[in-house]
Write a protein that holds these residues in place. Structure first.
Motif, PDB file in Angstrom:
ATOM      1  N   ILE A  51       0.760  -1.287   0.063  1.00 45.23           N
ATOM      2  CA  ILE A  51      -0.046  -0.021   0.020  1.00 45.23           C
ATOM      3  C   ILE A  51       0.900   1.173  -0.118  1.00 45.23           C
ATOM      4  O   ILE A  51       0.668   2.265  -0.792  1.00 45.23           O
ATOM      5  CB  ILE A  51      -1.000  -0.120   1.339  1.00 45.23           C
ATOM      6  N   GLN A  52       1.937   1.351   0.942  1.00 48.81           N
ATOM      7  CA  GLN A  52       2.721   2.541   1.098  1.00 48.81           C
ATOM      8  C   GLN A  52       3.468   2.535  -0.279  1.00 48.81           C
ATOM      9  O   GLN A  52       3.886   3.551  -0.587  1.00 48.81           O
ATOM     10  CB  GLN A  52       3.522   2.489   2.134  1.00 48.81           C
ATOM     11  N   VAL A  57       4.720   8.093  -3.862  1.00 46.93           N
ATOM     12  CA  VAL A  57       5.253   9.015  -4.728  1.00 46.93           C
ATOM     13  C   VAL A  57       4.747  10.273  -4.511  1.00 46.93           C
ATOM     14  O   VAL A  57       5.157  11.486  -4.720  1.00 46.93           O
ATOM     15  CB  VAL A  57       4.877   8.611  -6.180  1.00 46.93           C
ATOM     16  N   TRP A  58       3.520  10.394  -3.526  1.00 46.41           N
ATOM     17  CA  TRP A  58       2.976  11.667  -3.162  1.00 46.41           C
ATOM     18  C   TRP A  58       3.250  12.333  -1.701  1.00 46.41           C
ATOM     19  O   TRP A  58       2.840  13.061  -1.318  1.00 46.41           O
ATOM     20  CB  TRP A  58       1.568  11.584  -3.447  1.00 46.41           C
ATOM     21  N   GLU A  59       4.005  11.390  -1.218  1.00 42.25           N
ATOM     22  CA  GLU A  59       4.625  11.623   0.231  1.00 42.25           C
ATOM     23  C   GLU A  59       5.228  12.970   0.532  1.00 42.25           C
ATOM     24  O   GLU A  59       4.882  13.632   1.486  1.00 42.25           O
ATOM     25  CB  GLU A  59       5.525  10.446   0.569  1.00 42.25           C
ATOM     26  N   GLU A  60       5.939  13.393  -0.159  1.00 44.64           N
ATOM     27  CA  GLU A  60       6.808  14.648  -0.048  1.00 44.64           C
ATOM     28  C   GLU A  60       5.883  15.982  -0.570  1.00 44.64           C
ATOM     29  O   GLU A  60       5.760  16.905   0.254  1.00 44.64           O
ATOM     30  CB  GLU A  60       8.080  14.770  -0.981  1.00 44.64           C
ATOM     31  N   THR A  61       5.031  15.716  -1.539  1.00 43.52           N
ATOM     32  CA  THR A  61       4.484  16.906  -2.214  1.00 43.52           C
ATOM     33  C   THR A  61       2.979  16.915  -1.607  1.00 43.52           C
ATOM     34  O   THR A  61       2.317  17.974  -1.516  1.00 43.52           O
ATOM     35  CB  THR A  61       4.374  16.920  -3.537  1.00 43.52           C
ATOM     36  N   GLY A  62       2.361  15.737  -1.054  1.00 44.89           N
ATOM     37  CA  GLY A  62       0.915  15.597  -0.987  1.00 44.89           C
ATOM     38  C   GLY A  62      -0.081  15.717  -2.200  1.00 44.89           C
ATOM     39  O   GLY A  62       0.713  15.912  -3.234  1.00 44.89           O
ATOM     40  N   ILE A  63      -0.898  15.819  -2.139  1.00 40.80           N
ATOM     41  CA  ILE A  63      -2.295  15.767  -3.265  1.00 40.80           C
ATOM     42  C   ILE A  63      -2.816  17.004  -3.121  1.00 40.80           C
ATOM     43  O   ILE A  63      -3.760  17.372  -2.438  1.00 40.80           O
ATOM     44  CB  ILE A  63      -3.030  14.489  -3.229  1.00 40.80           C
TER      45      ILE A  63
END
Length: 458
Positions: A51-52, A57-63
Motif C-alpha cells: 500500500i505504501q 510518490v506523493w509523500e513529499e508533495t501531498g495531493i
C-alpha cells in the motif's frame, strides 16, 4: 442524512436494505462505531505491505487540487467521501457493471467501518491497462512534465506505471458472465475441491477463456496442438455470447477444478480469473505477467504457483505437467498453498481492510478542501439497489454482498512497508525461482531432443 449516533460493539444491530417509496438514504445506519478492541490480534497478509509503495510518490508533495485534477481526463468517475457520506460524479460509463460494483464495494466498506474513512476525493479509472506511465514523469520525460504524477485509482498496476491499485469489481460479482460475489463463490470452489481430490484429477493442464482479447492468448492457443506428441494441455475457447444464450450452463467456475494443473494467462492486462484459478487446489501454471492486482504481488514462485516464461512457452507448459506428474507430492503442495493463499489471505474481511488502509493512507495525503461537485449525486446502498426490481443478477450480487452491520472487530494490524533493500531481495527471490524453473525446462528439452531427435516444441 445519516444519524449521528455512536454504536458500540455491545449494541450492534442488523441493517438490511430499507427500500422505502422515496428511495432515499436511510437515517438509521450509525455514523460511527466503536469496535470491541483497540488493537487487532492478527497482522494483515503480506500484500498489505505494498500500500505504501503505491502511495509513496506523493509523500513529499501531498495531493493538491491541481495534482488531482490532472487525473480527470482518464477517469470514469469522481468519488467523494465527506462526513461518512458518498457522492459520485460520473464522467463516462465504464464497461458493463465495473463502475457500479466498484462504487457498491466502497459503500459496503463505509457500512463495515463507519466513521473510519476520512474525507477525500478520488478519481477512478475502470479500463484494464494503467495510463500514468513513469516514462512521462522521470528524468527522461518532457521538460514541461509536471511533478508529481496525477493520482488515479485503478484495478491493476505495472512496474513502469504509477497508480493506486484497488480491488476490482468482481469481488462483488460479475453479473454479465454469471459470476457470484467472492465470498459465495469461494465457498462453492472450496466444496468443489473436496469432490475431486488432486491425485484423482485429470493429469493435464486446463485453461478456458476468451482467446480473442489479445495476441498473446491467440498464440497461446497453439499450444493445444502438436503433430509429434501430446502437449499435455487442454485449452478451450469461451464463447460468452453462446453461454448467455444457454444460461451459462457450461461456464460454472466451481465445476472447472477437475484437472491437476490450471493455467493463468493475462488478457489485455491482468485478468480477474487469477483468484478463481489459484483457488482450485490445482498447481497453477502462471505465465509471467506484466500487470499485477493488489493481492498477487507477495506471491512466490514454487510456493504458490509454477512460473512459466511469457514467450515460447508451449514446451515449458508440457514440462511443468511432466514434472508435476513425476513429483506429485510437491506439485500437490504448490497447488494447495496457492489455494490456501486465496481462501485465507483473500477473505472479504481482508479485502475490506485493504480498502480501508488504502483510503486512510490516501486521505492523509490530501492537501485540498474536500468538495462535493455540483453535478455529483449522493449514493448509498439503497439508492443503488432498491431501484433494481427486475430480480436480475446485478441486484442478486448486491443482495449477496450487502454488509448488514458494522464490524465488531478492528481491522487487522498493518505490517510495515518494504524497505528498498528488502524489496530488492524479494524481487530477486522471485526472479531466482523463475530462472531455476527455466533451467530445469531447458535441461529437460535437451534430453528430449537428443533422445527423440526432435526439435524443441515452442
Amino acid at each position: 442524512m445519516m444519524t449521528t449516533s455512536i454504536l458500540t460493539s455491545r449494541n450492534t444491530n442488523m441493517y438490511p436494505l430499507n427500500c422505502n417509496t422515496t428511495e432515499t438514504c436511510p437515517v438509521n445506519y450509525p455514523r460511527r462505531f466503536e469496535p470491541a478492541t483497540i488493537s487487532s490480534s492478527e497482522t494483515c497478509p503480506d500484500y498489505f505491505r505494498w500500500i505504501q509503495q503505491d502511495l509513496k510518490v506523493w509523500e513529499e508533495t501531498g495531493i493538491t487540487r491541481e495534482t488531482l485534477e490532472r487525473a480527470k481526463p482518464n477517469a470514469h468517475f469522481r468519488l467523494v467521501i465527506k462526513s461518512g457520506r458518498l457522492y459520485v460524479d460520473q464522467y463516462e460509463k465504464a464497461y458493463e457493471s465495473r463502475d457500479v460494483l466498484t462504487i457498491w464495494g466502497i459503500l459496503q466498506l463505509l457500512r463495515m467501518y463507519p466513521g473510519q474513512v476520512p474525507d477525500l476525493e478520488l478519481l477512478f479509472f475502470c479500463h484494464d491497462k494503467p495510463v500514468i506511465w513513469r516514462r512521462d514523469f522521470g528524468q527522461a520525460a518532457e521538460p514541461n512534465a509536471t511533478w508529481p504524477p496525477p493520482p488515479l485509482f485503478q484495478y491493476c498496476g505495472h512496474r513502469e506505471a504509477y497508480g493506486i491499485v484497488f480491488p476490482d469489481w468482481s469481488f462483488w460479482g460479475w453479473p454479465e458472465v454469471n459470476i457470484k460475489e467472492w465470498t459465495k463463490l469461494s465457498v462453492a470452489i472450496r466444496e468443489a475441491n473436496k469432490r475431486v481430490k488432486w491425485k484423482d484429477r485429470v493429469p493435464y493442464a486446463y485453461w478456458k477463456g476468451n482467446s480473442k482479447v489479445c495476441r498473446k492468448r491467440g498464440n497461446f492457443m497453439k499450444c493445444n496442438i502438436s503433430d509429434k506428441y501430446d502437449p499435455m494441455v487442454r485449452l478451450y475457447e469461451q464463447d460468452w455470447e453462446k453461454e448467455r444464450h444457454i444460461g451459462f450452463k457450461s461456464s460454472s467456475l466451481e465445476d472447472q477444478c477437475t484437472h491437476r494443473y490450471k493455467i493463468y494467462i493475462e488478457g489485455r492486462a491482468w485478468s480477474v480469473s487469477k483468484k478463481y484459478i489459484l483457488a482450485c487446489d490445482s498447481m497453477t501454471l502462471l505465465i509471467k505477467a506484466q500487470y499485477y492486482d493488489f493481492f498477487a504481488r507477495s506471491m512466490v514462485p514454487l510456493e504458490h504457483y509454477w512460473p512459466i516464461k511469457s514467450h515460447d512457452n508451449c514446451g515449458d507448459l508440457k514440462f511443468a505437467v511432466e514434472w508435476g506428474n513425476n513429483n506429485t507430492d510437491k506439485a500437490q503442495t504448490i497447488g494447495r498453498q496457492g489455494s490456501e493463499y486465496m481462501m485465507k489471505s483473500l477473505e472479504m474481511k481482508y479485502v475490506y481492510d485493504y480498502m480501508l488502509y488504502v483510503l486512510q493512507g490516501y486521505g492523509k495525503l490530501m492537501k485540498l478542501d474536500v468538495t462535493v461537485p455540483q453535478n455529483a449525486s449522493e449514493v448509498c446502498s439503497e439508492t443503488m439497489a432498491c431501484p433494481i426490481t427486475d430480480g436480475g443478477l446485478i441486484r442478486q450480487c448486491m443482495d449477496d454482498s450487502l454488509v448488514m452491520s458494522p464490524r465488531v472487530k478492528v481491522a487487522c494490524d498493518l505490517p510495515p512497508p518494504y524497505g528498498n533493500d528488502e524489496l530488492n531481495n524479494f524481487y530477486e527471490k522471485q526472479d531466482s525461482a523463475e530462472r531455476t524453473v527455466e533451467k530445469w525446462s531447458n535441461e529437460y528439452w535437451e534430453i528430449q531432443n537428443k533422445t527423440l531427435g526432435q526439435r524443441k516444441y515452442v
